[in-house]
Design an enzyme around this catalytic site. Structure first.
Site, mmCIF file in Angstrom:
data_model
loop_
_atom_site.group_PDB
_atom_site.id
_atom_site.type_symbol
_atom_site.label_atom_id
_atom_site.label_comp_id
_atom_site.label_asym_id
_atom_site.label_seq_id
_atom_site.Cartn_x
_atom_site.Cartn_y
_atom_site.Cartn_z
ATOM 1 N N LYS A 1 0.857 -1.174 0.000
ATOM 2 C CA LYS A 1 0.000 0.000 0.000
ATOM 3 C C LYS A 1 0.894 1.224 0.000
ATOM 4 C CE LYS A 1 -3.380 2.569 2.727
ATOM 5 N NZ LYS A 1 -4.226 2.613 3.943
ATOM 6 N N ASN B 1 6.712 5.509 -0.799
ATOM 7 C CA ASN B 1 8.005 4.845 -0.966
ATOM 8 C C ASN B 1 8.626 4.377 0.349
ATOM 9 O OD1 ASN B 1 7.950 5.345 -3.818
ATOM 10 N ND2 ASN B 1 8.587 7.458 -3.392
ATOM 11 N N ARG B 2 7.786 4.167 1.334
ATOM 12 C CA ARG B 2 8.230 3.698 2.645
ATOM 13 C C ARG B 2 9.184 4.674 3.336
ATOM 14 N NH1 ARG B 2 4.415 1.116 1.607
ATOM 15 N NH2 ARG B 2 4.100 -1.122 1.855
ATOM 16 N N LEU B 3 9.198 5.926 2.880
ATOM 17 C CA LEU B 3 9.999 6.957 3.543
ATOM 18 C C LEU B 3 9.085 7.704 4.512
ATOM 19 C CD1 LEU B 3 12.114 8.251 0.524
ATOM 20 C CD2 LEU B 3 12.824 6.707 2.369
#
Length: 213
Positions: free
Chosen positions: A9, A191-193
């Site tokens: 997600k 972007n999982r940042l």
């Protein structure tokens, strides 16, 4: 084997910047809690995971309902003689965590648990429905029982015993206040940042740091 590699997600609903948040973590928690209520999508916004270190040395999580929060800490109620109660008595260092998926946010709280006052425990116990009051007496939480009928028969017996009578709060049931020493706010980002802001208590002052995702 079930491969979950494609479960993904992208978190894109908000951001968490130092320039736009309160320097008081309790105020920020209250804001996030209110926003989670307004967004909706969950019947129990106050559901949280409580982690303790058990008498066997293993950590254990379970979902408990937050019932009060102030600028002093976070309150939940339970059986003091339960597995979690015994764990807290041995080691009062606990961790609370909330995940509000509709707002893509987590809050992780490290703190020290102490029993609430008798008055706070009484006030909440007597605000509960009769069935819940009797349930606190019927269930010796975490103990092994023979079958479900044991509880059903116990509650039926108590309903007859207390019919028309006041139910006294059992001494082994009450509240815990978790006073935080660290609160981390996590906001999902693309972007999982992700954004992670940590408040740590030092000499009655909250130090604020950004953590890498």
């Amino acid at each position: 084997m079930k491969d979950l590699s494609d479960y993904r997600k992208s978190y894109e609903k908000s951001e968490l910047l130092e320039s736009s948040i309160s320097k008081n973590p309790f105020e920020l928690f209250a804001q996030w809690f209110q926003e989670a209520e307004e967004i909706g999508g969950s019947e129990e916004i106050n559901a949280m995971t409580v982690a303790t270190i058990g008498l066997d040395g293993f950590p254990k999580n379970r979902v408990v309902l937050l019932k009060q929060f102030t600028d002093e800490g976070f309150v939940f109620f339970t059986n003091y003689e339960s597995e979690k109660g015994k764990a807290i008595e041995e080691n009062p260092n606990v961790c609370l965590s909330f995940f509000w998926h509709n707002s893509e946010r987590q809050v992780i709280i490290k703190g020290i648990a102490t029993k609430t006052s008798e008055k706070i425990s009484d006030d909440y116990f007597y605000s509960r429905p009769t069935g819940s009051q009797l349930g606190a007496i019927a269930s010796h939480q975490s103990e092994v029982i023979s079958n479900r009928s044991f509880l059903d028969e116990k509650i039926q017996s108590l309903e007859s015993e207390f019919d028309g009578k006041k139910i006294e709060r059992p001494h082994y049931w009450g509240g815990y206040l978790v006073k935080p020493v660290e609160i981390e706010f996590w906001q999902g980002r693309p972007n999982r940042l992700h954004d992670r802001i940590r408040f740590q208590l030092h000499d009655l002052h909250w130090n604020i740091d950004r953590l890498s995702s």
